[in-house]
Design a protein around this motif. Structure first.
Motif, short mmCIF file in Angstrom:
data_model
loop_
_atom_site.label_atom_id
_atom_site.label_comp_id
_atom_site.label_asym_id
_atom_site.label_seq_id
_atom_site.Cartn_x
_atom_site.Cartn_y
_atom_site.Cartn_z
N ARG A 1 37.94 42.39 27.97
CA ARG A 1 37.07 42.90 26.92
C ARG A 1 35.65 43.10 27.48
O ARG A 1 35.00 44.10 27.22
CB ARG A 1 37.05 41.93 25.73
CG ARG A 1 36.37 42.54 24.52
CD ARG A 1 36.36 41.62 23.31
NE ARG A 1 37.68 41.27 22.85
CZ ARG A 1 38.18 40.03 22.86
NH1 ARG A 1 37.46 39.03 23.32
NH2 ARG A 1 39.39 39.79 22.41
N ARG A 2 35.20 42.13 28.29
CA ARG A 2 33.87 42.26 28.90
C ARG A 2 33.79 43.52 29.76
O ARG A 2 32.83 44.26 29.70
CB ARG A 2 33.56 41.02 29.75
CG ARG A 2 32.96 39.86 28.96
CD ARG A 2 32.34 38.82 29.88
NE ARG A 2 33.33 38.19 30.77
CZ ARG A 2 34.11 37.18 30.41
NH1 ARG A 2 34.02 36.66 29.19
NH2 ARG A 2 34.99 36.66 31.24
N VAL A 3 34.84 43.76 30.55
CA VAL A 3 34.85 44.94 31.41
C VAL A 3 34.75 46.21 30.58
O VAL A 3 33.94 47.10 30.87
CB VAL A 3 36.14 44.98 32.26
CG1 VAL A 3 36.25 46.32 32.99
CG2 VAL A 3 36.19 43.82 33.23
N THR B 1 41.33 45.02 36.84
CA THR B 1 40.21 44.10 37.11
C THR B 1 40.61 42.63 37.03
O THR B 1 39.90 41.78 37.55
CB THR B 1 39.06 44.33 36.11
OG1 THR B 1 39.61 44.29 34.80
CG2 THR B 1 38.38 45.66 36.33
N SER B 2 41.72 42.31 36.36
CA SER B 2 42.09 40.90 36.29
C SER B 2 43.46 40.64 36.89
O SER B 2 43.97 39.53 36.84
CB SER B 2 42.04 40.42 34.84
OG SER B 2 42.98 41.13 34.09
N ASN C 1 40.04 45.86 21.22
CA ASN C 1 40.87 44.69 20.90
C ASN C 1 42.32 45.08 20.62
O ASN C 1 43.25 44.45 21.11
CB ASN C 1 40.30 43.95 19.70
CG ASN C 1 39.02 43.22 20.08
OD1 ASN C 1 38.75 43.00 21.26
ND2 ASN C 1 38.22 42.86 19.08
N ASP D 1 39.67 38.08 27.32
CA ASP D 1 38.21 38.03 27.22
C ASP D 1 37.56 38.73 28.40
O ASP D 1 36.60 39.49 28.24
CB ASP D 1 37.71 36.57 27.16
CG ASP D 1 37.89 35.99 25.77
OD1 ASP D 1 38.21 36.78 24.84
OD2 ASP D 1 37.74 34.77 25.61
N ASN D 2 38.09 38.47 29.56
CA ASN D 2 37.54 39.12 30.76
C ASN D 2 37.67 40.64 30.65
O ASN D 2 36.74 41.38 30.92
CB ASN D 2 38.24 38.61 32.01
CG ASN D 2 37.76 39.34 33.25
OD1 ASN D 2 36.58 39.33 33.56
ND2 ASN D 2 38.66 40.03 33.93
N THR E 1 33.62 46.59 27.51
CA THR E 1 32.35 46.71 26.81
C THR E 1 31.27 47.19 27.78
O THR E 1 30.42 48.01 27.44
CB THR E 1 31.93 45.34 26.21
OG1 THR E 1 33.09 44.74 25.67
CG2 THR E 1 30.89 45.49 25.14
N ARG E 2 31.32 46.69 29.01
CA ARG E 2 30.32 47.07 30.01
C ARG E 2 30.49 48.54 30.43
O ARG E 2 29.54 49.26 30.61
CB ARG E 2 30.45 46.16 31.22
CG ARG E 2 29.19 46.07 32.06
CD ARG E 2 29.35 45.05 33.17
NE ARG E 2 30.48 45.36 34.04
CZ ARG E 2 31.44 44.51 34.39
NH1 ARG E 2 31.42 43.27 33.95
NH2 ARG E 2 32.43 44.88 35.17
N GLU F 1 34.66 48.23 19.44
CA GLU F 1 35.27 46.95 19.77
C GLU F 1 36.68 46.77 19.21
O GLU F 1 37.57 46.27 19.89
CB GLU F 1 34.35 45.82 19.28
CG GLU F 1 34.64 44.51 20.01
CD GLU F 1 33.76 43.37 19.48
OE1 GLU F 1 32.58 43.61 19.17
OE2 GLU F 1 34.29 42.25 19.38
#
Ligand code: SF4
Ligand code: SF4
Lengths: 290, 437
Positions: free
Chosen positions: A242-244, A202-203, A257, A239-240, A246-247, A253
């Protein structure tokens, strides 16, 4: 095109790397009819780079004092210089876990007779010379090599790996733990994150054709950050991601991490972003990044 | 004392040969690896399961062998046995690597020595010669590409492949893709045979011209392929003594009892011996240690080789000839294997990580490769890579001394020495990135 001696000349300078970039280049047969290879020690016996080279490809990171010398000499003889592969862009695997224990091991091993001295770190090449174009990948695919040689301006590179992956992200398949390959099956066609893998597609910059994720291996990010994360600290990418996660998952968490900080990922994630801390490096714009 | 230095090209990595001459007498000849990769330092403390992505980067030429050896070492540590189908797919993968490597060594690295060109891609001034050279180069690259395509098919991608995972492989090989590959092999096998014939003839002519095939003394031979089963996804190491008798085979766990590995102050690469003796690995070792390869065309070549040169054969240039035999073998064998169903069935089994010690062996193109890990608290405590090129170091040095003596006489240093040095080193096809892991 007919073979001829009038084709544009190109050269390949290999610093400290694994030769994987060269091996990849050899696979794009196309160049033999479009270019004249004048220097590439892996396949040509010639002791010096001629001074009328159109394009110089540089692979590998800077690890010895001899590397610096050869790199500067090469730059002065070429109209255009392309940094090829993760090693040239970041120092590469040689920079991985570049802690003082590793540095010390290098320092100790370095005292040998009539041998080039090892530097304490592995450096990206743009710390020493100007770079006209960056071609990330470990290694870049043969197709990307040909694009870099023939038409970098016209290239359309997919923004992220997911765009080329073909796996579907499902809403109703939420893993609760990172299982990796331990479970023993990779389901086809379904996004690897849905299956509990740490995939960083994704990134990660597209263009590789999602070679890893399509047969079922999580993307490790070898092409480096997609455009929004260029020149950003590692934190932005993490961070990006992590957002993916979590979603898309119900993984705790702390587990996410820990996974995102693992060396497997830092092999590439940190490499590309670490240079933001090195003030001697130029900013790399997206126009220069293939 | 005069010191002559020859930087080497057309091999993997940065290396050179240094020869010390005093009073027209060769004092010593050395083969120096000029870089240090240092992976055993980087991987200390890495979560064990992640090492399989990192260590292929030791070398982009041999990444397939490193990846499989790494996975096997962890399977040994964790006590996992991959299903039979996964073993077959790994074999196809390693065959792909053998094709890629032998084609590269034969046509890109060593063929120019036979035509006195600087590279396979050098083109003459005359148009007719140019056309022939161009087509040779194209054929060579096409054959080599079968190897890389096979690696992609069985390994996901052709450099730093990813499909081999702890417990098996991530997916099988679909029938349609296997058939396409078989078709390409069938189309190009005759071309490969023709190229190997051309290469064999060129080598004979070169031997006649120089008056030697590389007249070094007999050596020990080390391989992990069988006498009648040339499996590269191998289990045990075998040794042939200089007189052709075979010593007892051994398990990779016991390698340190047989292979002594030390550092050199003249090089960043290590040096190993087989219980104190000069040992050779790579193509010639495998062919010397084989009775049959199990595919028709390669076996015919092997027979011709043994009839012409004996068993064991010792001259240095035979390494190159044997690579030709192996190229044909790997193409034939890959075709055979792709005809079987590699699509349906269990490709991987689950596992739970464990601490402990493990060893992973494969027969890489340059010889037996062993990864040896110690895992503690799920992390790599120590990693050791036992590298084929390192086994050949003493043999390379000895062969260089022989060749230096041949070309340094009372008349001084012959201009042939530089070329001869290149030929000798390339016959061993050393890999410097691996040797300095
Ligand atoms: S970028 Fe990857 S393939 Fe290229 S030299 Fe570095 S490790 Fe090898
Ligand atoms: S996250 Fe990975 S597996 Fe999922 S779509 Fe993106 S690249 Fe494919």
């Amino acid at each position: 095109m007919e073979p001829s001696n009038d084709l544009p000349k190109f050269a390949v300078l290999q610093l400290s790397g694994c030769s994987g970039c060269e091996v990849s280049l050899l696979n794009s047969e196309e160049w033999i009819s479009n270019f004249q290879l004048v220097y590439m020690p892996l396949v040509v016996t010639s002791n010096k780079i001629p001074d009328d080279v159109e394009v110089l490809l540089v692979t590998g990171g800077v690890r010895t004092d001899e590397d610096i010398h050869n790199l500067r000499k090469g730059r002065s003889r070429a109209k255009k210089l392309i940094a090829v592969g993760t090693c040239a862009l970041s120092g590469g695997v040689a920079q991985f876990k570049d802690d003082h224990i590793a540095s010390e091991a290098f320092r100790q091993a370095s005292h040998r007779l009539r041998m080039p001295d090892m530097l304490p770190h592995a450096y990206p090449i743009d710390r020493f010379v100007d770079v006209d174009l960056y071609l990330p990948g470990c290694p870049p695919t043969p197709e990307l090599f040909m694009t870099a040689l023939k038409d970098p301006e016209g290239a359309k590179i997919p923004a992220i790996v997911c765009q080329e992956c073909g796996r579907q992200k499902l809403n109703d398949m939420r893993p609760t733990a990172i299982t990796g390959t331990r479970s023993g099956v990779v389901l086809p066609d379904i996004c690897l994150i849905n299956q509990g893998y740490v995939c960083v597609g994704t990134s990660t910059r597209g263009g590789c054709g999602a070679l890893c994720t399509r047969p079922g291996h999580a993307c490790v990010g070898c092409r480096g950050p997609a455009n929004p994360y260029l020149n950003k600290e590692p934190k932005f990418v993490i961070d990006n991601l992590r957002r993916v996660f979590t979603r898309m998952t119900d993984i705790p968490e702390e587990e996410i991490n820990a996974a995102l900080e693992s060396p497997w990922l830092s092999l590439f994630l940190d490499q590309f972003t670490d240079y933001t801390q090195d003030t001697e490096l130029p900013t790399r714009t997206k126009e220069k990044m293939l | 004392m005069t010191t002559i230095t020859y930087p080497l090209s057309r091999i993997e990595g940065h290396a050179r040969v240094v020869i010390d001459i005093h009073d027209n007498e060769v004092f010593r000849a050395d083969f120096q690896a000029m870089e240090m990769r240092g992976f055993s330092h980087y991987v200390r403390g890495v979560p064990a399961e992640q090492i399989t992505v990192i260590v292929p980067r030791i070398c982009g030429v041999c990444s397939t062998a490193h990846q499989v050896a790494s996975v096997k070492a962890l399977e040994d540590t964790f006590g996992v046995t991959p299903p039979p189908l996964a073993q077959e797919i790994r074999e196809v993968l390693l065959l792909g690597q053998l094709i890629q490597n032998q084609a590269t060594s034969l046509f890109i690295f060593t063929m120019p020595d036979r035509t006195n060109a600087s590279s396979l891609f050098e083109l003459s001034q005359t148009e007719s010669a140019r056309a022939r050279e161009f087509s040779l180069a194209q054929m060579a690259l096409r054959i080599r590409k079968i190897g890389t395509d096979l690696i992609s098919l069985a390994g996901g991608q052709f450099i730093h492949p990813i499909k081999t995972v702890i417990g098996g492989v991530t997916s099988g090989i679909p029938r349609e893709k296997a058939d396409k590959m078989i078709h390409t092999i069938e189309e190009l096998l005759p071309v490969a045979v023709e190229m190997v014939d051309i290469y064999w003839d060129m080598s004979m002519e070169m031997g006649d011209r120089i008056g030697s095939w590389g007249d070094d003394e007999p050596a020990h031979y080390l391989a992990s392929t069988g006498a009648n089963d040339y499996r590269l996804n191998s289990q045990r190491l075998r040794v042939m003594l200089p007189d052709g008798t075979e010593a007892p085979s051994f398990d990779p766990h016991d390698f340190a009892n047989y292979l002594q590995i030390s550092e050199s102050e003249y090089s960043y690469a290590g040096i190993s011996s087989y219980m104190g003796s000069v040992v050779r690995a790579n193509s010639l070792a495998r062919i010397n240690l084989s009775e049959s390869l199990g595919t028709p065309i390669a076996d015919a070549y092997r027979k011709r080789f043994v009839q012409t040169f004996g068993k064991p054969a010792h001259a240095i240039m035979f390494f190159d000839i044997c690579r030709g035999i192996e190229l044909v073998y790997a193409l034939e064998k890959a075709r055979q294997m792709l005809e079987c169903d590699l699509e349906h069935g269990e490709t991987e089994v689950g596992y739970s990580p464990k601490d402990g010690v493990g060893y992973g062996l494969v027969e890489a193109p340059r010889g037996p490769l062993i990864h040896h890990y110690e895992v503690e608290d799920g992390l790599i405590k120590s990693a050791d890579f036992v590298i084929p090129t390192v086994h050949n170091m003493l043999a390379i040095r000895r062969a260089l001394t022989v060749v230096a003596k041949r070309y340094v006489s009372q008349d001084g240093i012959s201009s042939e020495l530089e070329r001869a040095v290149g030929r000798v080193v390339r016959a061993f096809d050393p890999c410097i990135a691996c040797a300095t892991k």
